[in-house]
Design a protein around this motif. Structure first.
Motif, PDB file in Angstrom:
ATOM      1  N   ASP A  38      -6.390 -62.065 -28.701  1.00 24.34           N
ATOM      2  CA  ASP A  38      -6.680 -62.657 -27.391  1.00 24.34           C
ATOM      3  C   ASP A  38      -7.335 -64.016 -27.610  1.00 24.34           C
ATOM      4  O   ASP A  38      -8.160 -64.184 -28.505  1.00 24.34           O
ATOM      5  CB  ASP A  38      -7.621 -61.764 -26.584  1.00 24.34           C
ATOM      6  N   GLU A  54     -11.160 -73.402 -15.831  1.00 26.35           N
ATOM      7  CA  GLU A  54     -10.544 -72.176 -16.326  1.00 26.35           C
ATOM      8  C   GLU A  54     -11.558 -71.039 -16.379  1.00 26.35           C
ATOM      9  O   GLU A  54     -12.755 -71.263 -16.606  1.00 26.35           O
ATOM     10  CB  GLU A  54      -9.990 -72.380 -17.735  1.00 26.35           C
ATOM     11  N   GLY A 100     -11.985 -67.425 -18.515  1.00 28.97           N
ATOM     12  CA  GLY A 100     -11.429 -66.691 -19.634  1.00 28.97           C
ATOM     13  C   GLY A 100     -11.882 -65.248 -19.644  1.00 28.97           C
ATOM     14  O   GLY A 100     -12.162 -64.656 -18.591  1.00 28.97           O
ATOM     15  N   ASN A 101     -11.978 -64.677 -20.832  1.00 28.78           N
ATOM     16  CA  ASN A 101     -12.337 -63.267 -20.979  1.00 28.78           C
ATOM     17  C   ASN A 101     -13.760 -63.059 -21.500  1.00 28.78           C
ATOM     18  O   ASN A 101     -14.143 -61.942 -21.826  1.00 28.78           O
ATOM     19  CB  ASN A 101     -11.325 -62.568 -21.898  1.00 28.78           C
ATOM     20  N   SER A 158      -8.892 -67.268 -25.009  1.00 31.95           N
ATOM     21  CA  SER A 158      -9.082 -67.788 -23.658  1.00 31.95           C
ATOM     22  C   SER A 158     -10.183 -68.833 -23.680  1.00 31.95           C
ATOM     23  O   SER A 158     -10.966 -68.923 -24.635  1.00 31.95           O
ATOM     24  CB  SER A 158      -9.443 -66.657 -22.689  1.00 31.95           C
TER      25      SER A 158
END
Length: 542
Positions: free
Chosen positions: A119, A127, A129-130, A121
């Motif tokens: 993953d 943005e 992300g995670n 991000s």
């Protein structure tokens, strides 16, 4: 007529001379400094706090225009009181610079045990992300993952979720501030060599996204302030919140429900948990710019009356900054006025100083000198007090004690029906002599309950090093920290003046004044005589 007038003039002159002679023979009693505790009033405290905690001060964030207004107000008040300005260029200000970290973006990359990207991000103004970085993270960090359960560490019950080799690894933790031991987590980073922390905070995806959206507003803004002369220090370890669905994947689980079940299992049986490594690694890379933030401490001085002891100083401290303007609450209020934190300590010191100044002007003996120190940057990491302790106006060797006041205007839940208490941190765990002076001052003034609830070097809250007194304590200066405990309005817009208990604030201010008066006039200075405290200060300097 003329003869009568002349006779009257002669009679009046003789009476004046007689009265003058009588006055010369009468010796008025010299006032005692302790008599001036009653000049500290609820009304006076209210007047000054109404200014310090007003919306005009914009929450007093470090470096802000609002904090500059508060500094100017305090300087004006000390000038009115006749205290000496001992700051830069004959002012009441000790200026210093902070370096602000301006985050542009943070990229997070997760790899499996085979080095394959699982993953990636980015979190930025544009943005989500995670991961959300909640603290630190102003650099590049990478390492494998170590699961530390709920982050519980309590020797008294034999539980340590950090047990194992965490050097060079991320601590993955189900975080609940009522259960997890944040200070133990910090120690695992500082002492154990962990890279940082990955926090799983519930399993609600929307909660994660809401926080990520709020944090977007902080990109491009100054954050993570540090003292400019210490800015070459290593980047601060990150505390990252992870998206629940990604956390589920790291544990090899299929659903959020299974993640919640794992959390509940550890919560129900924390003593059965043992930490273990997860088969993943995380790389954290931040794009950061630096900016300089100018700020200042307030320094006002009352010189002692004894030709020798006036070279020794009692320092009274509080922080006058707060957290500024931020996320609105349910009422739409976005100004964090900080009436208790630490408007209460700020005006408490102001009125203790006012009583001391009145006493000296009336001829009372105050043998040692007293420095009133209002610091900036406490909310950013005790920065103003660190600056003063590194650049003292009066030598640390001649600093007899530090009396620090941070949040002294409210009641906590334990004393909801009782204003007659104060939490005391320091004192006897540092110096038996300082404790004796405090108890004598209390008996001579307000007879508050001096609660020892947090007065323990092993207390999990670690309050003994979480306010400005610690920057004196780390150098071996005995201190007392006066504190009313926490409450639901801590760091919220609802920390307003309407919730201040002025009866309690008045009594606590009288205690601070009386303790200062006794310290100033004692022939002997308090001595640090607790070996455990001595060892703690040595550890902090290593």
């Amino acid at each position: 007529m003329q003869r009568n007038l002349r006779s009257l003039i002669l009679l009046a002159a003789s009476l004046i001379l007689a009265c003058s002679s009588s006055k010369q023979s009468v010796e008025l009693p010299v006032p005692d400094v302790t008599d001036f505790q009653n000049t500290i009033t609820e009304e006076g405290l209210l007047l000054d706090l109404s200014v310090i905690a007003s919306d005009e001060m914009e929450g007093r964030d470090t470096g802000s225009e609002g904090l500059k207004k508060a500094a100017d107000y305090l300087a004006q008040r000390y000038q009115e009181l006749g205290l000496e300005p001992v700051g830069d260029n004959g002012t009441y200000f000790q200026h210093f610079n902070l370096t602000g970290k301006v985050f542009e973006s943070i990229t997070y990359s997760v790899h499996n045990a085979d080095g394959e990207l699982v993953d990636e991000s980015t979190h930025s103004a544009n943005e989500i992300g995670n991961f959300n970085t909640l603290l630190g993270g102003d650099g590049a960090f990478s390492g494998d993952l170590f699961f530390a359960g709920y982050g519980i560490s309590d020797e008294s019950i034999g539980i340590n979720h950090f047990e194992g080799n965490v050097d060079g690894k991320w601590l993955v933790i189900f975080y609940d501030r009522t259960i997890s031991n944040f200070m133990a987590m910090q120690d695992a980073i500082d002492q154990g060599g962990a890279v940082g922390a990955i926090l799983i905070i519930g399993t609600d995806e929307q909660s994660f996204d809401d926080q990520a959206t709020r944090l977007q507003g902080e990109f491009g803004e100054s954050a993570g302030l540090s003292l400019e002369y210490l800015s070459d220090a290593e980047a601060a370890a990150p505390f990252n919140r992870i998206r629940p669905t990604l956390a589920t994947q790291l544990f090899g689980l299929a659903t959020l429900e299974e993640l919640a079940e794992l959390e509940a299992e550890i919560k129900d049986s924390p003593d059965a948990f043992e930490g273990y490594e997860l088969q993943f690694s995380l790389s954290h890379s931040a794009e950061v710019e630096n900016e300089v933030v100018e700020t200042k401490n307030i320094v006002a001085f009352l010189e002692g009356t004894d030709p020798v002891l006036k070279n020794e100083v009692v320092v009274l401290s509080s922080h006058y900054d707060h957290v500024g303007i931020s996320t609105p609450d349910s009422t739409g209020d976005a100004i964090y006025n900080g009436a208790d934190d630490d408007g209460s300590g700020t005006v408490g010191l102001l009125h203790a100083a006012q009583a001391l100044a009145s006493a000296k002007q009336s001829g009372a003996e105050i043998k040692r000198s007293v420095l009133i120190l209002h610091v900036s940057g406490e909310e950013k990491g005790l920065l103003g007090s660190r600056y003063y302790s590194d650049h003292p106006i009066f030598s640390i060797e001649n600093t007899v004690a530090n009396l620090n006041s941070d949040m002294i205007g409210r009641r906590d839940n334990q004393f909801a029906d009782n204003p007659n208490y104060i939490y005391v941190i320091g004192g006897k765990i540092i110096s038996s002599g300082l404790q004796a002076t405090l108890e004598q001052a209390n008996a001579m003034s307000v007879n508050l309950e001096l609660s020892d609830r947090y007065n323990d070097l092993n207390d999990p809250n670690q309050f003994y090093r979480r306010s400005d007194h610690w920057n004196f304590g780390r150098l071996g200066v005995p201190f007392i920290f006066f504190f009313n405990g926490t409450h639901a309005d801590y760091h919220r817009p609802s920390d307003e003046i309407e919730k201040i208990d002025f009866e309690a604030l008045q009594k606590r201010t009288k205690l601070i004044f009386m303790t200062t008066a006794l310290l100033a006039n004692d022939d002997d200075r308090p001595v640090v005589d607790n070996q455990q405290f001595i060892e703690k200060t040595r550890e902090s300097e290593e």
